[in-house]
Design a protein around this motif. Sequence first.
Motif, PDB file in Angstrom:
ATOM      1  N   HIS A   1      58.258  76.776 -15.541  1.00  0.00           N
ATOM      2  CA  HIS A   1      57.853  76.262 -16.851  1.00  0.00           C
ATOM      3  C   HIS A   1      58.547  74.930 -17.096  1.00  0.00           C
ATOM      4  N   PHE A   2      57.787  73.925 -17.514  1.00  0.00           N
ATOM      5  CA  PHE A   2      58.324  72.585 -17.732  1.00  0.00           C
ATOM      6  C   PHE A   2      57.939  72.106 -19.124  1.00  0.00           C
ATOM      7  N   ARG A   3      58.940  71.622 -19.858  1.00  0.00           N
ATOM      8  CA  ARG A   3      58.674  71.072 -21.190  1.00  0.00           C
ATOM      9  C   ARG A   3      58.555  69.560 -21.063  1.00  0.00           C
ATOM     10  N   LEU A   4      57.401  69.024 -21.456  1.00  0.00           N
ATOM     11  CA  LEU A   4      57.116  67.601 -21.319  1.00  0.00           C
ATOM     12  C   LEU A   4      57.413  66.862 -22.627  1.00  0.00           C
ATOM     13  N   PRO A   5      57.537  65.544 -22.571  1.00  0.00           N
ATOM     14  CA  PRO A   5      57.800  64.778 -23.795  1.00  0.00           C
ATOM     15  C   PRO A   5      56.670  64.904 -24.809  1.00  0.00           C
ATOM     16  N   GLN A   6      55.457  65.144 -24.329  1.00  0.00           N
ATOM     17  CA  GLN A   6      54.307  65.286 -25.218  1.00  0.00           C
ATOM     18  C   GLN A   6      53.259  66.144 -24.517  1.00  0.00           C
ATOM     19  N   PRO A   7      52.326  66.709 -25.280  1.00  0.00           N
ATOM     20  CA  PRO A   7      51.305  67.552 -24.655  1.00  0.00           C
ATOM     21  C   PRO A   7      50.492  66.797 -23.615  1.00  0.00           C
TER      22      PRO A   7
ATOM     23  N   TRP B   1      63.371  72.663 -17.582  1.00  0.00           N
ATOM     24  CA  TRP B   1      62.586  73.611 -16.793  1.00  0.00           C
ATOM     25  C   TRP B   1      63.187  75.012 -16.838  1.00  0.00           C
ATOM     26  N   ARG B   2      62.360  75.949 -16.469  1.00  0.00           N
ATOM     27  CA  ARG B   2      62.799  77.327 -16.288  1.00  0.00           C
ATOM     28  C   ARG B   2      61.999  77.929 -15.143  1.00  0.00           C
ATOM     29  N   VAL B   3      62.674  78.552 -14.200  1.00  0.00           N
ATOM     30  CA  VAL B   3      62.014  79.247 -13.090  1.00  0.00           C
ATOM     31  C   VAL B   3      62.229  80.745 -13.272  1.00  0.00           C
ATOM     32  N   VAL B   4      61.141  81.488 -13.203  1.00  0.00           N
ATOM     33  CA  VAL B   4      61.185  82.947 -13.354  1.00  0.00           C
ATOM     34  C   VAL B   4      60.669  83.577 -12.063  1.00  0.00           C
ATOM     35  N   LYS B   5      61.511  84.406 -11.449  1.00  0.00           N
ATOM     36  CA  LYS B   5      61.124  85.073 -10.206  1.00  0.00           C
ATOM     37  C   LYS B   5      60.841  86.548 -10.485  1.00  0.00           C
ATOM     38  N   GLU B   6      59.637  86.984 -10.165  1.00  0.00           N
ATOM     39  CA  GLU B   6      59.288  88.405 -10.238  1.00  0.00           C
ATOM     40  C   GLU B   6      59.141  88.894  -8.796  1.00  0.00           C
ATOM     41  N   LYS B   7      60.222  89.425  -8.242  1.00  0.00           N
ATOM     42  CA  LYS B   7      60.197  89.789  -6.820  1.00  0.00           C
ATOM     43  C   LYS B   7      59.361  91.038  -6.543  1.00  0.00           C
TER      44      LYS B   7
END
Length: 422
Positions: free
Chosen positions: A282-288, A355-361
């Motif tokens: 997941h990435f947060r951008l400066p604008q949509p 950013w956020r990385v989520v791992k569902e192993k």
Amino acid sequence: MATVHVIGAGLAGLNSALRLAEKGASVRLYEGSSHAGGRCRSYHDAQLNRVIDNGNHLIFAGNHAAQRYMRAIGSTGRMIDSGEAVFPFFDAENGDRWTVRLNAGRLPWWMFSAARRVPGTKATDYLALLRFRKAAANDHVTDIVDENHPLYRRMLEPFAVAVLNTAAHEAAARLLWPVIVESFGQGGAACRPLIARDGLSDALVEPALARLKAQGVEPAYGHRLRAISLEQNRIGVLDFNSAQVPVPPGDLVILAVPHRMAAELVPGLTAPTESRAIVNGHFRLPQPVSEPDGIPFLAIINGTAQWLFFRGDVVSVTVSAADVLADTDAEVIAQRLWKDVAAATGQPPQPLPPWRVVKEKNATFAQTPAQVALRPPAKSKFTNLFLAGDWTDTGLPATIEGTLRSGESAARLALAELRSVT
């Protein structure tokens, strides 16, 4: 009145409980964690300061169980529906872009329009999809359609990996046929993609909890099932971490937990033994971001990222069949994913945004022919126990649709049993 004890408040458990409660059954719903939704939920991420989903999911308009579920909980208006079956693609290797546009009717005249189909293909190439009808139990996707087929890299492989969460060369081809029949086979109207507008919890979990509450059913959170005690051929006691719950004669149990947990709990249960990972970034951008063609998702080939989902100023990435990637350091994953996101959306490649990385192993069971053969039916060998979950033998892949159908099946069997003893 006899009670149905539903273990697990993921989508399978929620749907089972909902169907039972609507028919007037007495239901008790237990959940081991502090929240409902299982692998399909949203939460506030402090690092991004945004609500994100723990995984990205796309539903087709032709998914009948999903439609029944959303109508039952009143959430159809919480989904983004573009109104047509449009699937934009981006090639991370050479920058090519194209959009597959299906027409609404069942007669697929879109295949005869070069502007609507995959570049470099002709109408007759799509007949390859019909080969899955005769797929044998041991066939893999690449046994049915060769990797050199014009459709493979640019449509079939991304579709198959996303649906089966298993690499195409080892994925069970037979599972794709019901998906093809219920989507492409029903025409573009059934292939319209539906995406949660404000998150999975808002669209699929919270309305279900509200509907269940109105029926007098509220989950008992923090109740993790540790063991079950047997009395001859039935479940006699549910041993939770916080209490033991007797299951008197006439009461029933629906076990709606992941396959590994079910196998540990139920003696002699035949169930899948392997899992496959999904990695989400997941990435947060400066604008949509300006969404391509006004569609809030984008398929990527020849990159690390596979599917992008756009919600405001957050771009979420899904990588399926990601066992190798899941063993990589999270920051390295973020860098690799961002390279593809930046190329696809026209963002500067540096610096890396929040950013956020989520791992569902253990995101789903491994949908290989050998593992598919281990899926158990909803009715167990114990007289008062039924099984629900995407890993049970629904005939469908481990998707939201398969999950919801499993919940319906378990509830249907439980209701039939209740009626037979009254």
